[in-house]
Motif scaffolding. Structure first.
Motif, PDB file in Angstrom:
ATOM      1  N   GLN A 150       0.835  -1.212   0.000  1.00  0.00           N
ATOM      2  CA  GLN A 150       0.000   0.000   0.000  1.00  0.00           C
ATOM      3  C   GLN A 150       0.863   1.253   0.000  1.00  0.00           C
ATOM      4  OE1 GLN A 150      -3.249   0.647  -0.011  1.00  0.00           O
ATOM      5  NE2 GLN A 150      -4.422  -0.884   1.135  1.00  0.00           N
ATOM      6  N   GLU A 160      -3.911  -5.611  11.579  1.00  0.00           N
ATOM      7  CA  GLU A 160      -4.573  -5.452  10.280  1.00  0.00           C
ATOM      8  C   GLU A 160      -5.906  -6.210  10.262  1.00  0.00           C
ATOM      9  OE1 GLU A 160      -1.782  -5.720   7.076  1.00  0.00           O
ATOM     10  OE2 GLU A 160      -3.320  -5.342   5.559  1.00  0.00           O
ATOM     11  N   LEU A 161      -5.872  -7.429  10.792  1.00  0.00           N
ATOM     12  CA  LEU A 161      -7.075  -8.267  10.841  1.00  0.00           C
ATOM     13  C   LEU A 161      -8.177  -7.577  11.639  1.00  0.00           C
ATOM     14  CD1 LEU A 161      -7.135 -11.206   9.692  1.00  0.00           C
ATOM     15  CD2 LEU A 161      -7.072 -11.995  12.063  1.00  0.00           C
ATOM     16  N   ARG A 170      -9.550  -4.387   9.883  1.00  0.00           N
ATOM     17  CA  ARG A 170     -10.401  -4.730   8.735  1.00  0.00           C
ATOM     18  C   ARG A 170     -11.731  -5.350   9.151  1.00  0.00           C
ATOM     19  NH1 ARG A 170      -7.711  -3.351   4.458  1.00  0.00           N
ATOM     20  NH2 ARG A 170      -5.525  -3.940   4.244  1.00  0.00           N
ATOM     21  N   GLU A 178     -13.494  -4.219  11.407  1.00  0.00           N
ATOM     22  CA  GLU A 178     -14.359  -3.062  11.665  1.00  0.00           C
ATOM     23  C   GLU A 178     -14.680  -2.302  10.389  1.00  0.00           C
ATOM     24  OE1 GLU A 178     -15.782  -2.202  14.483  1.00  0.00           O
ATOM     25  OE2 GLU A 178     -14.884  -3.977  15.415  1.00  0.00           O
ATOM     26  N   PRO A 225     -13.762  -3.049   6.399  1.00  0.00           N
ATOM     27  CA  PRO A 225     -13.054  -3.873   5.414  1.00  0.00           C
ATOM     28  C   PRO A 225     -12.315  -3.051   4.354  1.00  0.00           C
ATOM     29  CG  PRO A 225     -15.268  -4.718   5.806  1.00  0.00           C
ATOM     30  CD  PRO A 225     -15.185  -3.411   6.533  1.00  0.00           C
ATOM     31  N   ALA A 226     -12.802  -1.838   4.037  1.00  0.00           N
ATOM     32  CA  ALA A 226     -12.166  -1.049   2.968  1.00  0.00           C
ATOM     33  C   ALA A 226     -10.984  -0.238   3.469  1.00  0.00           C
ATOM     34  CB  ALA A 226     -13.199  -0.101   2.346  1.00  0.00           C
ATOM     35  N   MET A 227     -10.653  -0.344   4.734  1.00  0.00           N
ATOM     36  CA  MET A 227      -9.588   0.476   5.322  1.00  0.00           C
ATOM     37  C   MET A 227      -8.290   0.325   4.538  1.00  0.00           C
ATOM     38  SD  MET A 227      -8.940   2.493   7.858  1.00  0.00           S
ATOM     39  CE  MET A 227      -9.543   2.179   9.505  1.00  0.00           C
ATOM     40  N   ARG A 228      -7.609   1.476   4.310  1.00  0.00           N
ATOM     41  CA  ARG A 228      -6.285   1.426   3.671  1.00  0.00           C
ATOM     42  C   ARG A 228      -5.237   1.406   4.779  1.00  0.00           C
ATOM     43  NH1 ARG A 228      -5.915   5.830  -0.900  1.00  0.00           N
ATOM     44  NH2 ARG A 228      -7.052   7.184   0.521  1.00  0.00           N
ATOM     45  N   VAL A 229      -4.550   0.279   4.887  1.00  0.00           N
ATOM     46  CA  VAL A 229      -3.594   0.096   5.979  1.00  0.00           C
ATOM     47  C   VAL A 229      -2.170   0.308   5.469  1.00  0.00           C
ATOM     48  CG1 VAL A 229      -2.656  -1.543   7.651  1.00  0.00           C
ATOM     49  CG2 VAL A 229      -5.118  -1.524   7.172  1.00  0.00           C
ATOM     50  N   LEU A 243      -3.704   4.435   9.242  1.00  0.00           N
ATOM     51  CA  LEU A 243      -4.958   4.074   8.603  1.00  0.00           C
ATOM     52  C   LEU A 243      -5.435   5.279   7.824  1.00  0.00           C
ATOM     53  CD1 LEU A 243      -6.454   2.395  11.776  1.00  0.00           C
ATOM     54  CD2 LEU A 243      -5.213   1.307   9.895  1.00  0.00           C
ATOM     55  N   PRO A 299     -10.553   5.627   3.458  1.00  0.00           N
ATOM     56  CA  PRO A 299     -10.866   4.924   2.207  1.00  0.00           C
ATOM     57  C   PRO A 299     -11.634   5.868   1.296  1.00  0.00           C
ATOM     58  CG  PRO A 299     -11.839   3.828   4.142  1.00  0.00           C
ATOM     59  CD  PRO A 299     -11.381   5.169   4.586  1.00  0.00           C
TER      60      PRO A 299
END
Ligand code: FAD
Ligand code: ZN
Length: 479
Positions: free
Chosen positions: A266, A372-373, A376, A378, A380-384, A399, A402
């Protein structure tokens, strides 16, 4: 808002400060004050009737004495690049900002003692350059080095990209000059490497974020300047392999690593897309990358050969899937440029919820996977964006909003995501602030995760050195 709002700054004090420091040293024009009351990330906007810009330790001491007499609080400020709001005054216009920028002289350089004595307002890059001019290295290095000040670096115990070899800012200090909360000067500008005469008082001020006194000068350690440096970027399947690679290259090189920076895909994708002049580092994308740098002060150290052999073996063992070794200085610099573009690109992309955590180096992979798990789960589209100084177990786990989601709604979930990430770090015995400090931003988080006995001891030290509570109140500890 913290407790009661303090009284406004008396006009008589402002007049005395103006008389003591002159118009250059006491800025009261609202337009000129504006840049000094907002923090780097624009999370806080405060107010102050005056920004003091003293030009000497004596002027700092006099200003502090006058403020103490009038019971007016001071917010020490360096380059104002801190990421936790520590150098920003509160909103109630009752604190005075004291900026060290005019105290920017190199007072001495002792090449044989490998020390440099600098005033607090020296820009970090200026200290590095002064050391290089004398064929020495001052190793502290971080993204803000062109504008942060050494006083701010010491007050926050800054980390950066060379900690695994040279230590934090705290490890680079031999002596300190500090103006205490009552205006007296502690002259501890010694260049001694050995001194066991009682408590190490300077350590109290290193990392205290302006809450115990004002650092006005320091004696810093220098090192031999590297003659040879070699840099590479490696592709890896995951953070597990990064930690394996670190151990391998440490052993193979005889601990010559001076940089070991992890970056997930990312980070690379955003930096190459958003920051001009930053190309993809390798032929095809990989889930993770590591930038590794070896340095040696010896004239013929065969670093490149060492790194080639070590990475060759890592490739064969499947620890890395690809690697590029810089064949000249410009290529090496371009690799670092990519690393530096990562925070920049996140700012361009709208910023986000930052975490600056550390865990034992061996626990970094498990930390990243679990955090990360849980994030996500909470959103799912989060950019980590996981990157940072993995050689010190320090991960910047950021974070980013998104695209397409409501930005305000996303930022409103800040505390929720802090809780998740900090809980995971704490679960691995980690820290919620590896190198950025506490300031105002992380005060509640700090109080939540610290042991009560730690907080009690800090409060006692604060009360002993700043009994009137006038040094940067409400930062680090509650008011
Ligand atoms: P300021 O922001 O002005 O102040 C920070 C704190 O120190 C405040 O609490 C202030 O009251 C206090 N203070 C400042 N000067 C004095 C003084 N003379 N005496 C007493 N107290 C004082 N940090 C890292 O650790 N590692 C990194 O890799 C890193 N990278 C960064 C990259 C970028 C792009 C940016 C913007 C910041 C980065 N930072 C990093 C954070 C920041 O640059 C450092 O914390 C830096 O040390 C702050 O220095 P400053 O002079 O700007 O301090
Ligand atoms: Zn960092």
């Amino acid at each position: 808002m913290d407790q009661g709002v303090p009284k406004p700054v008396p006009d008589a004090l402002l007049a005395r400060l103006m008389a003591a420091l002159g118009p250059k040293g006491c800025v009261t024009d609202a337009g000129e004050i504006a840049p000094f009351v907002v923090d780097e990330r624009k999370l806080y906007r405060g107010r102050t009737p005056a920004v003091l810009r003293p030009a000497s330790t004596a002027e700092v001491a006099e200003a502090v004495r006058l403020c103490a007499q009038a019971r007016v609080a001071i917010v020490p400020q360096g380059g104002n690049t801190g990421l936790c709001g520590g150098a920003t005054p509160h909103e109630w216009n009752a604190e005075i900002v004291l900026n060290l920028g005019r105290m920017n002289r190199v007072r001495a350089l002792d090449a044989l003692n490998y020390t440099i004595t600098v005033e607090a307002g020296c820009i970090l890059a200026q200290v590095q350059a002064a050391a290089a001019d004398a064929d020495r290295l001052f190793p502290l290095s971080l993204g803000a080095e062109g504008s942060c000040q050494i006083g701010g670096n010491l007050a926050t115990n800054a980390g950066g990209v060379a900690v695994l070899r040279y230590g934090n800012a705290r490890d680079l200090v031999l002596g300190l000059e500090v103006v205490l909360a009552d205006g007296r000067v502690l002259d501890g500008l010694t260049g001694l490497r050995k001194d066991n005469t009682g408590y190490d008082l300077k350590q109290l001020f290193l990392g205290s974020e302006g809450t115990l006194g004002i650092i006005t000068a320091a004696v810093l350690k220098l090192f031999p300047r590297p003659r040879e440096q070699t840099t590479a970027i490696c592709a890896l399947e995951g953070p597990e392999q990064a930690v394996e690679l670190l151990a391998r290259v440490r052993a193979d090189s005889g601990d010559m690593i001076t940089g070991f920076e992890l970056m997930n895909r990312q980070c690379i994708a955003l930096a190459t897309a958003r920051v001009p002049g930053v190309p993809e580092p390798l032929a095809s994308p990989a889930p993770y990358y590591v930038l590794v740098e070896l340095s040696s002060a010896a004239s013929a150290s065969l670093l490149k050969e060492t790194l080639e052999a070590s990475l060759g073996a890592a490739l064969e063992a499947g620890t890395i899937t690809d690697a590029a070794i810089a064949s000249n200085q410009a290529q090496g610099r371009a690799m670092w440029r990519l690393r530096e573009a990562i925070p920049e690109s996140q700012k361009i992309a709208g910023g986000g919820i930052k975490h600056d955590v550390s865990v034992p180096v061996s626990a970094v992979p498990a930390f990243i996977r679990e955090a990360e798990l849980r994030v996500r789960a909470e959103l799912p589209a989060m950019r980590v964006f996981a990157f940072g100084h993995v050689g010190d177990g320090n991960v910047h786990f950021n974070l980013v909003w998104p695209e397409g989601e409501d930005r305000e709604a996303f930022l409103a979930r800040w505390p929720q995501f802090n809780r998740i990430v900090h809980d995971v770090a704490a679960g691995f015995g980690g820290s919620i602030s590896a190198e950025h400090g506490i300031g105002r931003l992380k005060r509640e988080e700090f109080l939540r995760y610290a042991q009560p006995i730690e907080v009690e001891m800090m409060k006692r030290i604060k009360a002993a050195l700043d009994p009137l509570g006038l040094m940067n109140p409400g930062k680090v500890l509650p008011d």
